[in-house]
Design a protein around this motif. Structure first.
Motif, PDB file in Angstrom:
ATOM      1  N   UNK A 189      -4.649  -0.812   5.907  1.00 41.94           N
ATOM      2  CA  UNK A 189      -5.114  -1.971   5.144  1.00 41.94           C
ATOM      3  C   UNK A 189      -6.370  -1.654   4.340  1.00 41.94           C
ATOM      4  N   UNK A 190      -7.081  -0.606   4.764  1.00 38.44           N
ATOM      5  CA  UNK A 190      -8.319  -0.236   4.072  1.00 38.44           C
ATOM      6  C   UNK A 190      -9.524  -1.038   4.498  1.00 38.44           C
ATOM      7  N   UNK A 191      -9.417  -1.791   5.598  1.00 46.88           N
ATOM      8  CA  UNK A 191     -10.561  -2.578   6.052  1.00 46.88           C
ATOM      9  C   UNK A 191     -10.372  -3.018   7.501  1.00 46.88           C
ATOM     10  N   UNK A 192     -11.502  -3.293   8.142  1.00 48.04           N
ATOM     11  CA  UNK A 192     -11.512  -3.908   9.468  1.00 48.04           C
ATOM     12  C   UNK A 192     -11.549  -5.422   9.300  1.00 48.04           C
ATOM     13  N   UNK A 193     -11.145  -6.179  10.330  1.00 47.14           N
ATOM     14  CA  UNK A 193     -11.359  -7.626  10.274  1.00 47.14           C
ATOM     15  C   UNK A 193     -12.836  -7.925  10.022  1.00 47.14           C
ATOM     16  N   UNK A 194     -13.105  -9.029   9.328  1.00 50.04           N
ATOM     17  CA  UNK A 194     -14.471  -9.340   8.920  1.00 50.04           C
ATOM     18  C   UNK A 194     -15.447  -9.426  10.087  1.00 50.04           C
ATOM     19  N   UNK A 195     -14.961  -9.797  11.260  1.00 55.30           N
ATOM     20  CA  UNK A 195     -15.853 -10.005  12.404  1.00 55.30           C
ATOM     21  C   UNK A 195     -16.130  -8.732  13.189  1.00 55.30           C
ATOM     22  N   UNK A 196     -15.338  -7.679  13.004  1.00 53.75           N
ATOM     23  CA  UNK A 196     -15.458  -6.511  13.878  1.00 53.75           C
ATOM     24  C   UNK A 196     -16.810  -5.790  13.743  1.00 53.75           C
ATOM     25  N   UNK A 197     -17.243  -5.483  12.523  1.00 49.52           N
ATOM     26  CA  UNK A 197     -18.487  -4.720  12.370  1.00 49.52           C
ATOM     27  C   UNK A 197     -19.705  -5.510  12.851  1.00 49.52           C
TER      28      UNK A 197
ATOM     29  N   UNK B 229      -5.886   3.451   2.643  1.00 45.98           N
ATOM     30  CA  UNK B 229      -5.754   3.415   1.193  1.00 45.98           C
ATOM     31  C   UNK B 229      -7.038   3.833   0.483  1.00 45.98           C
ATOM     32  N   UNK B 230      -8.190   3.685   1.164  1.00 47.82           N
ATOM     33  CA  UNK B 230      -9.447   3.957   0.495  1.00 47.82           C
ATOM     34  C   UNK B 230      -9.959   5.362   0.771  1.00 47.82           C
ATOM     35  N   UNK B 231      -9.176   6.201   1.420  1.00 45.83           N
ATOM     36  CA  UNK B 231      -9.565   7.589   1.622  1.00 45.83           C
ATOM     37  C   UNK B 231      -8.545   8.489   0.957  1.00 45.83           C
ATOM     38  N   UNK B 232      -8.922   9.752   0.856  1.00 41.81           N
ATOM     39  CA  UNK B 232      -8.054  10.723   0.200  1.00 41.81           C
ATOM     40  C   UNK B 232      -6.986  11.180   1.171  1.00 41.81           C
ATOM     41  N   UNK B 233      -5.953  10.371   1.325  1.00 43.83           N
ATOM     42  CA  UNK B 233      -4.860  10.722   2.221  1.00 43.83           C
ATOM     43  C   UNK B 233      -3.571  10.748   1.428  1.00 43.83           C
ATOM     44  N   UNK B 234      -2.710  11.650   1.785  1.00 41.40           N
ATOM     45  CA  UNK B 234      -1.408  11.662   1.126  1.00 41.40           C
ATOM     46  C   UNK B 234      -0.511  10.690   1.873  1.00 41.40           C
TER      47      UNK B 234
ATOM     48  N   UNK C 228     -19.496   4.151   1.652  1.00 45.13           N
ATOM     49  CA  UNK C 228     -18.541   5.226   1.379  1.00 45.13           C
ATOM     50  C   UNK C 228     -17.092   4.801   1.581  1.00 45.13           C
ATOM     51  N   UNK C 229     -16.885   3.505   1.875  1.00 43.38           N
ATOM     52  CA  UNK C 229     -15.534   2.961   1.969  1.00 43.38           C
ATOM     53  C   UNK C 229     -14.701   3.640   3.052  1.00 43.38           C
ATOM     54  N   UNK C 230     -15.330   3.857   4.214  1.00 43.89           N
ATOM     55  CA  UNK C 230     -14.624   4.414   5.367  1.00 43.89           C
ATOM     56  C   UNK C 230     -14.799   3.471   6.552  1.00 43.89           C
TER      57      UNK C 230
END
Length: 456
Positions: free
Chosen positions: A430-438, A26-31, A163-165
């Motif tokens: 979902x536009x995000x990873x689980x909080x613990x992954x990074x 959702x946070x990238x330029x995807x159709x 950059x929200x990726x």
């Protein structure tokens, strides 16, 4: 301009790329679909990501690479997937080859998800430039092979957040069913008890992985690039395969919890070589001579590769050990193997994959001492896990129980790449990873790269 390749090999390569990533973010330029880019594919894991097709991924894959045998091997394997009789894929490839492949990819940016599986010396730089350019990245392990790379990787994670990726590595071993069940059973207090602290001599968690330079992948002998044997480019074993083992320890011992570098205390680390003869090197690379960059690793025509490594450490005061071993070729009927033990106050959970198991991973529960009423409580706790994985059952043996696992759950190592890709696609949606992954990825690469420093 991208050169459109209309050969069957090109079509297959595109199909393979589609398999690598297939969820819209959702946070990238995807159709409505993901568009994949494959950069400099030099490892067969790039092919395996494309062994299956994904509805969410556009069938056209954009490939940027230097011309040479590695990209050709990648395209040939994708072609094999496209033309197989059962469940063929339908990838189409847009291919650019040239010395400026990286700059060309960044200028064109024809997709929104970059897939990386190749030379590890280059990989961290690729990752950083890609996330800086606003691309999601699904990268094969390891994402960093030394302390310098680790520092750059931390910058890449900061850039990805800005950059929200999503930047994510391919942890296939989480999807091996015995690893999954070992983790789930360890959460059942009546069955496992509490994870022990352990000692350096008897760690609470030990994991050992045995690999082979000569192997069969998707039915064909694997041809490895010569740089695979140069630890400056591939990375030493202590920072390569051990990435999986450190990840499994974090994931199983502290599920969905954040672990930080400050939670890690390195106790000892060591490294040693696997030696290859000229004929063995030729067998797996198809090269008659050693490249110049391997000269420093030669002694009397024998190539010594620092492929083996062991790390002893504590994670939140839990003693852990990981070890990777590389042999040239597996014994007859064998393959890569995995051993793992988690020591609980009530039972040990052990994965064995030796000759007795016909080289198939099998999971065992072995009670600690005599415990009144343990069998009944253990079986009741097991049923909770059985509800999540219908069909598993217990079989009594002389040391405890074996967890009998239906064949439907044993889909093989190659299929795990598609499972990782599918999970990554969910995160993209979902536009995000689980909080613990990074934070846990950062801690994982801190552990391996600091261990390399210690071992040297």
């Amino acid at each position: 301009m991208l050169k459109k390749i209309l050969t069957l090999s090109a079509l297959i390569a595109l199909s393979a790329m589609n398999q690598g990533c297939n969820t819209a973010k959702e946070t990238t330029d995807v159709s409505d679909k993901l568009r994949l880019i494959v950069l400099d594919p030099g490892h067969f894991h790039a092919d395996l990501l494309q062994k299956t097709a994904y509805d969410q991924v556009d069938s056209v894959v954009y490939v940027y690479a230097p011309d040479g045998p590695e990209v050709k091997a990648y395209l040939a394997k994708v072609d094999q997937y496209n033309t197989r009789a059962e469940s063929p894929t339908h990838w189409k490839e847009e291919i650019y080859t040239g010395p400026d492949y990286l700059e060309k990819m960044l200028a064109d940016k024809p997709g929104n998800v970059l897939v990386l599986a190749g030379n590890n010396q280059k990989k961290t730089n690729y990752i950083k430039k890609a996330v800086d350019a606003g691309l999601n990245v699904l990268a094969d392990k390891p994402m960093a092979i030394d302390s310098e790379g680790f520092e750059l990787l931390k910058e890449a994670f900061d850039s990805a957040e800005k950059n929200n990726v999503l930047l994510y590595d391919i942890m296939t071993e989480r999807y091996e069913i015995t690893n999954t069940l070992q983790k789930e059973l360890a959460q059942q207090e009546a069955l496992f008890g509490e994870l022990q602290k352990g000692t350096t001599e008897q760690p609470a968690i030990s994991k050992e992985s045995v690999h082979h330079f000569s192997k069969i992948v998707s039915g064909s002998p694997l041809v490895r690039p010569a740089w695979f044997f140069d630890t400056k480019q591939q990375g030493e074993g202590i920072v390569d395969v051990n990435t999986h083992l450190v990840d499994l320890i974090q994931w199983a011992a502290f599920p969905e919890q954040v672990v930080n570098p400050s939670d890690v205390n390195l106790i000892s680390a060591r490294r040693w070589t696997t030696d290859l003869t000229p004929s063995q090197f030729k067998q797996v690379t198809k090269l008659d001579t050693y490249p110049d960059y391997l000269t420093s690793s030669l002694k009397d025509s024998t190539l010594s590769v620092y492929a083996n490594g062991e790390i002893n450490y504590t994670l939140k005061d839990i003693h852990a050990q990981v070890k990777v071993l590389w042999n040239f070729q597996a014994p007859e009927g064998a393959a890569d193997t995995h051993y793992s033990i988690m020591r609980g106050s009530k039972a040990n959970l052990i994965i064995r994959q030796g000759k007795e198991q016909n080289y198939k991973p099998m999971l065992y529960i072995e009670a600690v001492g005599q415990q009144e009423g343990y069998n009944e409580a253990m079986e009741a706790a097991f049923q909770k896990v059985e509800a999540m994985y219908p069909g598993i059952e217990l079989k009594k043996n002389s040391n405890g129980w074996q967890v009998m696992i239906p064949a439907k759950y044993d889909n093989g190592h190659e299929a795990h790449f598609g499972q990782v890709a599918s999970k990554y696609m969910e995160y993209l949606k979902d536009g995000k990873l689980p909080d613990w992954e990074v934070p846990n990825m950062i801690t994982k690469y801190y552990t391996t790269t600091e261990a390399l420093k210690m071992a040297k």
